[in-house]
Write a protein that holds these residues in place. Sequence first.
Motif, PDB file in Angstrom:
ATOM      1  N   PRO A  65      19.919  16.109   3.252  1.00  0.00           N
ATOM      2  CA  PRO A  65      19.210  14.899   3.684  1.00  0.00           C
ATOM      3  C   PRO A  65      20.198  13.759   3.878  1.00  0.00           C
ATOM      4  O   PRO A  65      20.997  13.455   2.980  1.00  0.00           O
ATOM      5  N   ALA A  66      20.173  13.147   5.062  1.00  0.00           N
ATOM      6  CA  ALA A  66      21.163  12.122   5.406  1.00  0.00           C
ATOM      7  C   ALA A  66      20.608  10.711   5.345  1.00  0.00           C
ATOM      8  O   ALA A  66      21.311   9.780   4.946  1.00  0.00           O
ATOM      9  N   ARG A  67      19.341  10.533   5.744  1.00  0.00           N
ATOM     10  CA  ARG A  67      18.773   9.182   5.731  1.00  0.00           C
ATOM     11  C   ARG A  67      17.265   9.271   5.837  1.00  0.00           C
ATOM     12  O   ARG A  67      16.703  10.284   6.261  1.00  0.00           O
ATOM     13  N   VAL A  68      16.607   8.173   5.440  1.00  0.00           N
ATOM     14  CA  VAL A  68      15.178   7.980   5.652  1.00  0.00           C
ATOM     15  C   VAL A  68      15.028   6.787   6.589  1.00  0.00           C
ATOM     16  O   VAL A  68      15.603   5.731   6.345  1.00  0.00           O
ATOM     17  N   TYR A  69      14.282   6.964   7.654  1.00  0.00           N
ATOM     18  CA  TYR A  69      14.117   5.901   8.641  1.00  0.00           C
ATOM     19  C   TYR A  69      12.645   5.769   9.020  1.00  0.00           C
ATOM     20  O   TYR A  69      11.813   6.607   8.664  1.00  0.00           O
ATOM     21  N   GLY A  70      12.327   4.705   9.732  1.00  0.00           N
ATOM     22  CA  GLY A  70      10.961   4.515  10.216  1.00  0.00           C
ATOM     23  C   GLY A  70       9.950   4.334   9.110  1.00  0.00           C
ATOM     24  O   GLY A  70       8.784   4.725   9.261  1.00  0.00           O
ATOM     25  N   GLU A  71      10.335   3.739   7.987  1.00  0.00           N
ATOM     26  CA  GLU A  71       9.392   3.540   6.886  1.00  0.00           C
ATOM     27  C   GLU A  71       8.292   2.576   7.329  1.00  0.00           C
ATOM     28  O   GLU A  71       8.577   1.469   7.775  1.00  0.00           O
ATOM     29  N   HIS A  72       7.043   3.024   7.210  1.00  0.00           N
ATOM     30  CA  HIS A  72       5.951   2.189   7.703  1.00  0.00           C
ATOM     31  C   HIS A  72       4.697   2.381   6.855  1.00  0.00           C
ATOM     32  O   HIS A  72       4.489   3.415   6.226  1.00  0.00           O
ATOM     33  N   LEU A  73       3.865   1.360   6.853  1.00  0.00           N
ATOM     34  CA  LEU A  73       2.620   1.359   6.084  1.00  0.00           C
ATOM     35  C   LEU A  73       1.576   2.232   6.767  1.00  0.00           C
ATOM     36  O   LEU A  73       1.388   2.156   7.983  1.00  0.00           O
ATOM     37  N   VAL A  74       0.887   3.067   5.978  1.00  0.00           N
ATOM     38  CA  VAL A  74      -0.167   3.911   6.542  1.00  0.00           C
ATOM     39  C   VAL A  74      -1.527   3.662   5.897  1.00  0.00           C
ATOM     40  O   VAL A  74      -2.556   4.031   6.456  1.00  0.00           O
ATOM     41  N   GLY A 121       0.815  -1.213   0.000  1.00  0.00           N
ATOM     42  CA  GLY A 121       0.000   0.000   0.000  1.00  0.00           C
ATOM     43  C   GLY A 121       0.841   1.251   0.000  1.00  0.00           C
ATOM     44  O   GLY A 121       1.830   1.357  -0.726  1.00  0.00           O
ATOM     45  N   LEU A 122       0.461   2.194   0.849  1.00  0.00           N
ATOM     46  CA  LEU A 122       1.095   3.510   0.915  1.00  0.00           C
ATOM     47  C   LEU A 122       1.980   3.589   2.156  1.00  0.00           C
ATOM     48  O   LEU A 122       1.520   3.330   3.270  1.00  0.00           O
ATOM     49  N   PHE A 123       3.267   3.943   1.968  1.00  0.00           N
ATOM     50  CA  PHE A 123       4.241   3.991   3.052  1.00  0.00           C
ATOM     51  C   PHE A 123       4.701   5.429   3.296  1.00  0.00           C
ATOM     52  O   PHE A 123       4.700   6.264   2.389  1.00  0.00           O
TER      53      PHE A 123
END
Length: 295
Positions: A97-106, A84-86
């Motif tokens: 921008p250094a990093r993307v974290y906490g990627e989760h489904l919403v 779905g949509l994350f």
Amino acid sequence: LSRTGGAGSRYMLGLQSYPGDKMPDGSDYGDLVSWHESGDAATLRVLTSDRSLLRGWVQWSADATRVFYGGRRYNLAGAVIESGLFVGEVEWQGGVPARVYGEHLVASDDPEQYLSVGGGTMDAEGRRLAFTMTREVFDKDGRHVRWESAGLYVTATPRLPEGSVAPVENPVRLLLTTGEAERGAAAFSPVPGDHRLLYGERDPRIVYASYIWSVDVPGDYDGTYPLPPRAVTTKTNSSANNYVNGTSWSPTGSFVVFASAKTSWWPDSHVYKIRADGVGKAIRLTSRADAYTNP
């Protein structure tokens, strides 16, 4: 391209794949990467590290502190466990921008009902996402016939401490006073405190014709009452209403830009702008017709 950025600079956002690095379904794995708007290759940064995710189209939030995208998550056995949509959080260091974290489904697809999350737009405060649901329709022999609109939805996207488990919120379906219709991808205004949502709505009498509408979606909207939309483009103020391919706000929320054709031939499209309140005529911005999309 982000609307804002650290130290006054803006950054592009995209996907970088690696030859031979495949996901369980055979798709190429892709990391989210960013680079300075100047195009300097030395500014390229890999932002993600979670290799259980197959990421699709990706966008910044209005303030560039979050990203969102369509995707799928796999377990170690190669089975899809989320789709779905994350949303992911962006950490900036020294204006970069250094990093993307906490990627989760919403917002989750619903395979049992052949429903898929499509599009996606985040409000200016980064608190809500709006998206469309589309349904795949099959004939009696199980063959694909078409995709059809299954409504516009909004869902909360609370910010969570790193390492915490994010709950999947229950999306709210938008009820509109104009009744049911086939509606396309939406776009929240980029102005903080402005809760207007743009969307396209197909004219049921003409195969390729559609018009642009906006609707104010209060922050506490719960889906129990209808909202009154406002027409942005009409037959009167716009001469091009076929193949409406993508809409976008101006940074101030005063204007809307869109790609559309006067005929049922997509390569006959131009890019136009119009006042967001629908007052006045649409103004053509391009001089040569082409298959423009997603301005």
